[in-house]
Design a protein around this motif. Structure first.
Motif, PDB file in Angstrom:
ATOM      1  N   ILE A   7      44.662 104.743  60.804  1.00 25.24           N
ATOM      2  CA  ILE A   7      45.807 103.983  60.306  1.00 25.24           C
ATOM      3  C   ILE A   7      46.041 102.812  61.249  1.00 25.24           C
ATOM      4  N   GLU A   8      46.215 101.628  60.670  1.00 29.04           N
ATOM      5  CA  GLU A   8      46.431 100.428  61.474  1.00 29.04           C
ATOM      6  C   GLU A   8      47.638  99.663  60.940  1.00 29.04           C
ATOM      7  N   ARG A   9      48.469  99.185  61.847  1.00 30.66           N
ATOM      8  CA  ARG A   9      49.601  98.350  61.443  1.00 30.66           C
ATOM      9  C   ARG A   9      49.199  96.892  61.571  1.00 30.66           C
ATOM     10  N   GLY A  15      47.366  99.579  56.961  1.00 30.60           N
ATOM     11  CA  GLY A  15      46.074  99.856  56.349  1.00 30.60           C
ATOM     12  C   GLY A  15      45.566 101.203  56.805  1.00 30.60           C
ATOM     13  N   ALA A  16      44.736 101.807  55.996  1.00 30.71           N
ATOM     14  CA  ALA A  16      44.125 103.090  56.357  1.00 30.71           C
ATOM     15  C   ALA A  16      42.715 103.131  55.783  1.00 30.71           C
ATOM     16  N   TYR A  17      41.815 103.780  56.509  1.00 30.40           N
ATOM     17  CA  TYR A  17      40.467 103.994  55.997  1.00 30.40           C
ATOM     18  C   TYR A  17      39.936 105.312  56.532  1.00 30.40           C
ATOM     19  N   VAL A  18      38.882 105.796  55.874  1.00 30.31           N
ATOM     20  CA  VAL A  18      38.293 107.089  56.211  1.00 30.31           C
ATOM     21  C   VAL A  18      36.874 106.839  56.713  1.00 30.31           C
ATOM     22  N   ALA A  26      42.974 102.025  51.900  1.00 27.09           N
ATOM     23  CA  ALA A  26      44.236 101.759  51.208  1.00 27.09           C
ATOM     24  C   ALA A  26      45.097 100.848  52.062  1.00 27.09           C
ATOM     25  N   VAL A  27      46.017 100.138  51.401  1.00 23.07           N
ATOM     26  CA  VAL A  27      46.977  99.271  52.076  1.00 23.07           C
ATOM     27  C   VAL A  27      48.346  99.542  51.483  1.00 23.07           C
ATOM     28  N   GLU A  33      53.835 105.046  52.961  1.00 23.02           N
ATOM     29  CA  GLU A  33      53.183 104.648  51.714  1.00 23.02           C
ATOM     30  C   GLU A  33      51.673 104.649  51.856  1.00 23.02           C
ATOM     31  N   VAL A  34      51.170 104.120  52.958  1.00 19.49           N
ATOM     32  CA  VAL A  34      49.717 104.056  53.112  1.00 19.49           C
ATOM     33  C   VAL A  34      49.130 105.460  53.231  1.00 19.49           C
TER      34      VAL A  34
END
Length: 71
Positions: A7-9, A15-18, A26-27, A33-34
């Motif tokens: 998770i990044e602000r 934003g988030a990624y796997v 996702a954003v 929410e993310v």
């Protein structure tokens, strides 16, 4: 199933990624929410892999924290 999520602000959104599921991201406007959006993105990503007859990827990433002294 548990997946590692990064998770990044950003300046105006989160934003988030796997790492173990390339292309799964996702954003959102808030951290909460993310997290909801990335959960749905993971589920959809895995459903699409299954529908295409693809194997589910094995986890390959790890995370650690290191402490450094300020210079």
């Amino acid at each position: 199933m548990r997946d590692r999520v990064v998770i990044e602000r950003g300046p105006k959104s989160w934003g988030a990624y796997v790492p173990d599921l390339p292309g799964c991201a996702a954003v959102g406007e808030t951290k909460e929410e993310v997290l909801e959006l990335i959960q749905g993105a993971i589920e959809l990503h895995l459903e699409e892999l299954r529908a295409d007859g693809e194997p589910l990827p094995e986890p390959h990433s790890e995370a650690s924290y290191v402490e450094v002294s300020a210079i």
